[in-house]
Design a protein around this motif. Structure first.
Motif, PDB file in Angstrom:
ATOM      1  N   ILE A  13       0.843  -1.196   0.000  1.00 15.62           N
ATOM      2  CA  ILE A  13       0.000   0.000   0.000  1.00 15.62           C
ATOM      3  C   ILE A  13       0.877   1.245   0.000  1.00 15.62           C
ATOM      4  N   ALA A  14       1.316   1.697   1.162  1.00 13.25           N
ATOM      5  CA  ALA A  14       1.991   2.995   1.227  1.00 13.25           C
ATOM      6  C   ALA A  14       3.467   2.921   0.856  1.00 13.25           C
ATOM      7  N   HIS A  15       4.222   2.035   1.549  1.00 15.83           N
ATOM      8  CA  HIS A  15       5.669   2.020   1.359  1.00 15.83           C
ATOM      9  C   HIS A  15       6.072   1.707  -0.082  1.00 15.83           C
ATOM     10  N   THR A  16       5.320   0.838  -0.741  1.00 18.21           N
ATOM     11  CA  THR A  16       5.643   0.471  -2.123  1.00 18.21           C
ATOM     12  C   THR A  16       5.704   1.709  -3.014  1.00 18.21           C
ATOM     13  N   TYR A  17       4.716   2.567  -2.891  1.00 16.60           N
ATOM     14  CA  TYR A  17       4.612   3.723  -3.786  1.00 16.60           C
ATOM     15  C   TYR A  17       5.478   4.892  -3.313  1.00 16.60           C
ATOM     16  N   MET A  18       5.663   5.011  -1.996  1.00 16.03           N
ATOM     17  CA  MET A  18       6.561   6.040  -1.499  1.00 16.03           C
ATOM     18  C   MET A  18       7.998   5.763  -1.914  1.00 16.03           C
ATOM     19  N   ALA A  19       8.405   4.484  -1.898  1.00 19.85           N
ATOM     20  CA  ALA A  19       9.750   4.119  -2.331  1.00 19.85           C
ATOM     21  C   ALA A  19       9.933   4.406  -3.818  1.00 19.85           C
ATOM     22  N   ALA A  20       8.908   4.110  -4.611  1.00 22.61           N
ATOM     23  CA  ALA A  20       8.990   4.376  -6.052  1.00 22.61           C
ATOM     24  C   ALA A  20       9.166   5.869  -6.316  1.00 22.61           C
ATOM     25  N   GLU A  21       8.383   6.680  -5.621  1.00 24.41           N
ATOM     26  CA  GLU A  21       8.485   8.124  -5.828  1.00 24.41           C
ATOM     27  C   GLU A  21       9.848   8.651  -5.396  1.00 24.41           C
ATOM     28  N   ALA A  22      10.361   8.129  -4.277  1.00 26.55           N
ATOM     29  CA  ALA A  22      11.668   8.578  -3.796  1.00 26.55           C
ATOM     30  C   ALA A  22      12.773   8.244  -4.793  1.00 26.55           C
ATOM     31  N   LEU A  23      12.720   7.057  -5.376  1.00 29.51           N
ATOM     32  CA  LEU A  23      13.737   6.664  -6.357  1.00 29.51           C
ATOM     33  C   LEU A  23      13.641   7.515  -7.619  1.00 29.51           C
ATOM     34  N   GLU A  24      12.426   7.755  -8.072  1.00 29.04           N
ATOM     35  CA  GLU A  24      12.251   8.574  -9.278  1.00 29.04           C
ATOM     36  C   GLU A  24      12.777   9.985  -9.066  1.00 29.04           C
ATOM     37  N   GLN A  25      12.492  10.570  -7.918  1.00 32.77           N
ATOM     38  CA  GLN A  25      12.952  11.927  -7.636  1.00 32.77           C
ATOM     39  C   GLN A  25      14.470  11.986  -7.480  1.00 32.77           C
ATOM     40  N   ALA A  26      15.036  10.971  -6.802  1.00 30.24           N
ATOM     41  CA  ALA A  26      16.482  10.948  -6.607  1.00 30.24           C
ATOM     42  C   ALA A  26      17.214  10.794  -7.939  1.00 30.24           C
ATOM     43  N   ALA A  27      16.698   9.940  -8.816  1.00 22.82           N
ATOM     44  CA  ALA A  27      17.329   9.753 -10.125  1.00 22.82           C
ATOM     45  C   ALA A  27      17.248  11.032 -10.950  1.00 22.82           C
ATOM     46  N   LYS A  28      16.090  11.668 -10.928  1.00 22.78           N
ATOM     47  CA  LYS A  28      15.916  12.915 -11.687  1.00 22.78           C
ATOM     48  C   LYS A  28      16.858  13.987 -11.177  1.00 22.78           C
ATOM     49  N   ALA A  29      17.004  14.082  -9.843  1.00 17.29           N
ATOM     50  CA  ALA A  29      17.898  15.089  -9.273  1.00 17.29           C
ATOM     51  C   ALA A  29      19.353  14.845  -9.660  1.00 17.29           C
ATOM     52  N   ALA A  30      19.704  13.581  -9.870  1.00 16.15           N
ATOM     53  CA  ALA A  30      21.084  13.246 -10.242  1.00 16.15           C
ATOM     54  C   ALA A  30      21.301  13.244 -11.753  1.00 16.15           C
ATOM     55  N   GLY A  31      20.258  13.545 -12.523  1.00 14.96           N
ATOM     56  CA  GLY A  31      20.387  13.620 -13.974  1.00 14.96           C
ATOM     57  C   GLY A  31      20.255  12.305 -14.697  1.00 14.96           C
ATOM     58  N   HIS A  32      19.597  11.335 -14.065  1.00 15.82           N
ATOM     59  CA  HIS A  32      19.431  10.017 -14.686  1.00 15.82           C
ATOM     60  C   HIS A  32      17.951   9.754 -14.968  1.00 15.82           C
ATOM     61  N   GLU A  33      17.686   8.699 -15.731  1.00 13.70           N
ATOM     62  CA  GLU A  33      16.320   8.260 -15.996  1.00 13.70           C
ATOM     63  C   GLU A  33      16.003   7.048 -15.130  1.00 13.70           C
ATOM     64  N   MET A  34      14.800   7.027 -14.564  1.00 12.52           N
ATOM     65  CA  MET A  34      14.394   5.910 -13.713  1.00 12.52           C
ATOM     66  C   MET A  34      12.957   5.517 -14.034  1.00 12.52           C
ATOM     67  N   THR A  35      12.745   4.228 -14.283  1.00 13.37           N
ATOM     68  CA  THR A  35      11.398   3.683 -14.475  1.00 13.37           C
ATOM     69  C   THR A  35      11.164   2.626 -13.411  1.00 13.37           C
ATOM     70  N   VAL A  36      10.046   2.738 -12.693  1.00  7.60           N
ATOM     71  CA  VAL A  36       9.807   1.877 -11.540  1.00  7.60           C
ATOM     72  C   VAL A  36       8.569   1.011 -11.764  1.00  7.60           C
ATOM     73  N   GLU A  37       8.693  -0.244 -11.429  1.00  5.21           N
ATOM     74  CA  GLU A  37       7.553  -1.166 -11.401  1.00  5.21           C
ATOM     75  C   GLU A  37       7.147  -1.362  -9.947  1.00  5.21           C
ATOM     76  N   THR A  38       5.933  -0.953  -9.601  1.00  2.00           N
ATOM     77  CA  THR A  38       5.438  -1.105  -8.231  1.00  2.00           C
ATOM     78  C   THR A  38       4.610  -2.385  -8.132  1.00  2.00           C
ATOM     79  N   GLN A  39       5.110  -3.341  -7.394  1.00  2.00           N
ATOM     80  CA  GLN A  39       4.378  -4.591  -7.185  1.00  2.00           C
ATOM     81  C   GLN A  39       3.573  -4.442  -5.895  1.00  2.00           C
ATOM     82  N   GLY A  40       2.454  -3.701  -6.001  1.00  2.50           N
ATOM     83  CA  GLY A  40       1.655  -3.349  -4.839  1.00  2.50           C
ATOM     84  C   GLY A  40       0.368  -4.124  -4.737  1.00  2.50           C
ATOM     85  N   ALA A  41      -0.476  -3.664  -3.792  1.00  2.00           N
ATOM     86  CA  ALA A  41      -1.745  -4.355  -3.540  1.00  2.00           C
ATOM     87  C   ALA A  41      -2.685  -4.277  -4.731  1.00  2.00           C
ATOM     88  N   ALA A  42      -2.521  -3.238  -5.562  1.00  2.00           N
ATOM     89  CA  ALA A  42      -3.393  -3.079  -6.725  1.00  2.00           C
ATOM     90  C   ALA A  42      -2.849  -3.806  -7.951  1.00  2.00           C
TER      91      ALA A  42
END
Length: 496
Positions: A13-42
């Motif tokens: 539920i929460a941690h799955t998507y919060m981790a995905a957002e954190a990784l996407e933001q960190a990659a963008k800030a460092a100038g990289h591309e990041m695509t995340v697959e969230t294996q969540g409840a949905a």
């Protein structure tokens, strides 16, 4: 560089998507591309094969088995838990860059992960594994409870409290209802409210069997599900209820584990998981629940239910305060889940005040922090101020994990402040006598809450208390505002 990642937590539920957002933001800030697959409840939308092929490295931020891991075979890999991604996404991106440059740590091919997953570390101590077994059961139980509880609450909202007597039979305000035996007559005799109540009741009745079955699954994998579910059904039938479900799940897991360790001839081994293990384990667990442990646990469950139902006035606010402290202590962690599970047990016994206190206390940490970032922006880093913007929606939705980014950077100031605010909210809700037949939903189910204005008042007061405590704590030992520093020194200051 181009990276791909998979995030997954036990509840999805929460941690799955919060981790995905954190990784996407960190990659963008460092100038990289990041695509995340969230294996969540949905469920999940699998990464495109072409995207995986062109990726320089893979990040697994998961606390459970990653499904279809073999897709990433040969790719440099960084593996961590979801909290590591939430708390230090930039650090994981830096590790991914190094892995890609070195070409190290290739992902080992593996068979597709199980559809069902549990967060159980086989190398952990007995106490830790016991908690993980119980949390596995709770994780799979929550969707049934949420669906059933909200449907029942909606039926009360539409048809009034008498709908339970109309459908199930019984007396209500001097009127005796015979009940509706034929399900096909529900719509004509009780309307849409009766249909909602029946569906919700059936979903809610699965609470104990699912809890029991997936505790056993956490212990013994798939062979434990059948005896666990049957044990849970018998716990309900004998009146052992929620406590009986905990015991039957542990019994089923233990019996199944013992049977799996038996050395049998090769000719028998093939039928063990299909016939022998489910047959024997179900028989043993069923016999124990009916003959040995069911009645004593039923007596304990009745005592607990009577105690919860009898809480009022002075005693209720003490329990509400204690549950509030627990909800804010680790924000979605084991202590938080114990408090939430206690609320579910109270809900199952017909005490809706405890669930209201738990939900309100879980809403205030993100809300209080969000308010604090508005009142004194210079006390928070840019990243924290951004997290504060998201905290409004997370808090209103009863997602306590929205407070984690703040607590991770400054735990000794933030966590005690959150606990004070949540304890205040929990105590007020219990003292006000607000009720919630819905086990989740936050502000979005306020129409189902008894004494909704007092419930919202308690949340508002707790939010103000949390905000005040956070700002007071932030003013201690701070000679300068972190916002005036560079991003690097800001991070160091918050960590200090």
């Amino acid at each position: 560089m181009k990276f791909v990642a998979v995030t997954s937590c036990p509840t999805g539920i929460a941690h799955t998507y919060m981790a995905a957002e954190a990784l996407e933001q960190a990659a963008k800030a460092a100038g990289h591309e990041m695509t995340v697959e969230t294996q969540g409840a949905a469920g999940s939308a699998p990464l495109d094969a072409a995207r995986i092929a062109e990726a320089d490295a893979v990040v697994f931020a998961a606390d459970v088995d990653v499904r279809d891991r073999e897709r990433f075979a040969g790719k440099p890999t960084v593996t961590a838990g979801v909290k590591a991604a939430i708390n230090d996404g930039a650090g994981l991106i830096a590790q991914a860059v190094k892995a890609a440059e070195d070409g190290t740590a290739p992902a080992a091919p593996s068979a597709p992960g199980p559809e069902l997953a549990s967060k159980v570390d086989g190398s952990a101590g007995v106490g830790t594994r016991l908690r993980q077994w119980l949390m596995t059961g709770v994780s799979y139980m929550i969707p049934f409870v949420a669906a059933g509880g909200i449907l029942i609450a909606l039926s009360f909202l539409i048809g009034g409290p008498e709908v339970a007597a109309k459908v199930g039979g019984g007396d209500f305000q001097g009127v005796t209802y015979p009940g509706i035996e034929n399900v096909s007559d529900l719509m004509s005799q009780a309307g849409i409210a009766g249909v909602l109540f029946k569906i919700g009741s059936l979903a809610f009745e699965m609470l104990v069997p699912i809890l029991s079955g997936f505790i056993a699954f956490g212990m013994a994998d798939r062979p434990g599900i059948a005896p666990g579910v049957v044990g849970g059904l018998l716990a309900t039938a004998t009146g052992a209820g929620f406590l009986g479900g905990l015991v039957s799940g542990l019994l089923a897991g233990a019996v199944t584990l013992g049977l799996k360790k038996l050395k049998v001839p090769r000719g028998v081994a093939g039928v063990m998981p299909v016939v022998v293990i489910p047959l024997v384990s179900t028989l043993v667990v069923g016999f124990l629940m009916v003959v040995v442990v069911g009645e004593p646990i039923a007596a304990a469950q009745t005592g607990l239910s009577n105690w919860l139902s009898g809480l009022s006035g002075g005693s209720a606010w003490v329990l509400g305060a204690l549950l509030g402290l627990m909800m804010a202590f680790d924000m979605g962690g084991p202590v938080n889940k114990v408090a939430y599970t206690f609320g579910l047990a109270a809900l199952a016994s017909g005490n809706y005040v405890i669930m209201a206190a738990v939900m309100a206390a879980g809403m205030t940490p993100p809300l209080g922090l969000a308010l604090a970032t508005l009142v004194r922006r210079n006390r928070f880093t840019p990243a924290e101020r951004q997290a504060g913007q998201a905290g409004w929606l997370l808090g209103l939705s009863f997602i306590t994990e929205g407070a984690i980014p703040f607590a991770a950077g400054d735990p000794f100031r933030i966590i005690p402040s959150l606990m004070v605010g949540s304890a205040t909210t929990g105590a007020l809700v219990a003292a006000f006598g607000a009720t919630s037949p819905a086990p989740h939903g936050g502000i979005w189910v306020v129409g189902l809450i008894g004494n909704p204005l007092l419930f919202l008042l308690a949340v508002a007061i707790g939010t103000l208390v949390t905000c005040g405590c956070v700002l007071l704590a932030k003013s201690i030992g701070r000679d300068r505002a972190p916002a005036a520093a560079t991003p690097e020194t800001s991070t160091q200051a918050v960590a200090a």
